[in-house]
Structures are given as structure tokens and as C-alpha cells.
Write an enzyme that holds these catalytic residues in place. Structure first.
Site, short mmCIF file in Angstrom:
data_model
loop_
_atom_site.label_atom_id
_atom_site.label_comp_id
_atom_site.label_asym_id
_atom_site.label_seq_id
_atom_site.Cartn_x
_atom_site.Cartn_y
_atom_site.Cartn_z
N ASP A 204 8.74 0.55 3.70
CA ASP A 204 7.29 0.88 3.57
C ASP A 204 7.37 2.14 2.99
O ASP A 204 6.04 2.52 2.65
CB ASP A 204 6.62 0.55 4.78
CG ASP A 204 5.12 0.20 4.44
OD1 ASP A 204 4.78 -0.22 3.47
OD2 ASP A 204 4.19 0.83 5.35
N THR A 228 -1.57 -1.94 3.23
CA THR A 228 -0.74 -3.19 3.11
C THR A 228 -1.72 -4.24 3.75
O THR A 228 -2.30 -4.18 4.97
CB THR A 228 0.47 -2.95 3.99
OG1 THR A 228 0.96 -1.66 3.30
CG2 THR A 228 1.45 -4.20 3.83
N GLN A 278 5.81 -6.85 -0.89
CA GLN A 278 4.38 -6.52 -0.50
C GLN A 278 3.20 -6.79 -1.32
O GLN A 278 3.52 -6.52 -2.37
CB GLN A 278 4.58 -4.96 -0.01
CG GLN A 278 3.41 -4.39 1.07
CD GLN A 278 3.37 -2.98 1.25
OE1 GLN A 278 2.91 -2.23 0.60
NE2 GLN A 278 4.55 -2.89 2.42
#
Length: 286
Positions: A204, A228, A278
Site C-alpha cells: 500500500d 482506498t 487497487q
């Protein structure tokens, strides 16, 4: 092992409350909410604690439902979906204040021989000689807001060396591509499962902000909101986070206040070890 890495391993090592139920602490990285990589890493830890030791996570798919509070612990509730002859599936709910903030579905498999091929590693300069993000932050310390200064210039559990620096406080227009080298700041125990949930944490980092690069925006600029929505990852091959991994990220789309990114982790000798995808909210409130 550095103290920062020791602290992260402690953070990701959850307290077992009862069968399938775990408690994790939170860390404040100076962001507006809990760092998504922390929740991913802790959820992977919780899930792997409920499967046979020889079965390793090969993929997970997750949704972030609510912002997490970095000042409160998180409860992880693991549900066994299936234990088959080859695969195990788990669903993990991360809960704060009685409400789910995150869901993950993860699949585990014991090592098995089969067909092999992979994408060729993109070219990138070697990590030797590149400054780390910590070194860059220290050189810019006089520009950092007080609330971020200590968080950004302190020792970090993962050493991150960007091929090109992108200032989160003041962006510049660039192609939607980014490459960073990542390794542990110290020695990670010889357990691939530990390396996997650490890489889940690392996945991330330097990810969704890549979708802001074509627009010349840094993700910490005033009025910018990024968060996110979903995060997925596939573990293709064994790896060692004590050694350098190249994280090569690109954004192929941004629309409807959402940015889309995908990434790949490679060893220095070109082995593709993991892939990531993502999508997240990106809004300019200015």
C-alpha cells in the site's frame, strides 16, 4: 533488526482472543486515518493463524468500508469458508466501534509444481546509490508541517528508495508510472508467511498516489482526498524481504473521482514474486 522493524512486526503480531478472533493495535503515521497496509498486514496474519502451516496465501481481495481510527485497536474476526484438499479460503472482518471497517477474502495453498512463465521485469536503475525516502524527508524537514515532521524523518521499518522522487506535499506533472525499491530495515525471521504479510503491508506504499501524477498533484496537498476502496494481491513465488524488491506501479485510468493502479514486485534478478491492484477515491476539494 532495527527498532522500527521490530515495532512493525509486533504491530502485525495479533493477540488471540479466542478461536478465530484476534485483536490488533493501530499506529499513527501522520495520515488522516489508519494506514491501509496495516489493516491488510494484520488481516493476513489473522487469516494465516487459522490455516495449516504448510498452506501459504496466494491471493486476497479486500474492501475498505470505513476509515479506521489510528488511536483505537482493531478486532479481526476470521471465518472459515472452506478447507479443501488443495486450498483453504478465509474471510476476515476488521471491526472498530462495533462496525466493520474492512473485509478480506484470502485463499491459501501448499506449494505445488506446475506450468511456469512470467512477464519480463521492466528496466530500472539499481537501488545502490539511490537515496531513501527517509533521507529525502530529512533533507526537506524544514518544509514539513509539524504534525508530519517526526513521522516522516524517523527511522522506518522498510527502506524505500524511489527511482524518482514525487513530493507528496507539492506534486509535479509526470507519467502515471512509479518505481521504488523496497527491503526490510533489518533482518526478517526466516518464515515466508511473515514475509508475505509484511509485503502486504508494503504493497500500500507508493500505490494510489501514482494515479495523481498526470494531474501534478501530491496526495498530502491541501484539499486533496484519497482513500482506498479495494485492494487485491497475488503472491506468485517465494521471496525474501531482507533483499531488494522492485515495486513497479502504473495507473491505467482515473475517472468518476476514482483512481486505478496496478503493481508488480520483482527480485533484483528479475523474478516476478507478487502482483497488486487497487482502486481508490481521489477528490480535489479546492
Amino acid at each position: 533488526m532495527s527498532q522500527a522493524l521490530k515495532n512493525l512486526l509486533t504491530l502485525l503480531n495479533l493477540e488471540k482472543i479466542e478461536e478465530g478472533l484476534f485483536r490488533g493495535q493501530s499506529e499513527d503515521l501522520g495520515l488522516r486515518q489508519v494506514f491501509g497496509g496495516q489493516v491488510v498486514g494484520q488481516a493476513l496474519y489473522a487469516a494465516k493463524e487459522t490455516v495449516p502451516e504448510e498452506r501459504l496465501v496466494h491471493s486476497f481481495h479486500s474492501y475498505f468500508l470505513r476509515p479506521g481510527d489510528s488511536k483505537k485497536p482493531i478486532i479481526y474476526d476470521v471465518e472459515t469458508l472452506r478447507d479443501g484438499n488443495s486450498f483453504s479460503a478465509r474471510r476476515v472482518a476488521a471491526i472498530q466501534n462495533g462496525k466493520p471497517i474492512f473485509y478480506m477474502t484470502a485463499s491459501f495453498q501448499a506449494p505445488e509444481a506446475g506450468f511456469e512463465h512470467q512477464k519480463t521485469m521492466p528496466s530500472a536503475p539499481a537501488p545502490d546509490g539511490l537515496p531513501s525516502e527517509t533521507q529525502i524527508a530529512q533533507s526537506l524537514a524544514h518544509l514539513l508541517p509539524p504534525v508530519l515532521k517526526d513521522k516522516f524523518i524517523c527511522d522506518r521499518p522498510l527502506e524505500v528508495r524511489p527511482v524518482e522522487f514525487h513530493n507528496p506535499l507539492k506534486g509535479h506533472v509526470a507519467e502515471p508510472h512509479r518505481q521504488v525499491w523496497i527491503r526490510a530495515n533489518g533482518s526478517v525471521p526466516d518464515d515466508l508467511r511473515v514475509h508475505q504479510y509484511l509485503l502486504g503491508y508494503a504493497s500500500d506504499l507508493n500505490f494510489l498516489p501514482v494515479a495523481l501524477q498526470p494531474h501534478g498533484i501530491g496526495f498530502l496537498e491541501p484539499g486533496i482526498q484519497i482513500a482506498t476502496i479495494d485492494h487485491s494481491m497475488w503472491f506468485h513465488r517465494p521471496f525474501n524481504l531482507n533483499e531488494w524488491l522492485l515495486y513497479s506501479v502504473e495507473s491505467t485510468s482515473a475517472s468518476s473521482a476514482r483512481g486505478f493502479v496496478r503493481g508488480e514486485f520483482y527480485t533484483q534478478d528479475g523474478v516476478l514474486v507478487a502482483s497488486t491492484v487497487q482502486e481508490g477515491v481521489m477528490r480535489n476539494h479546492n
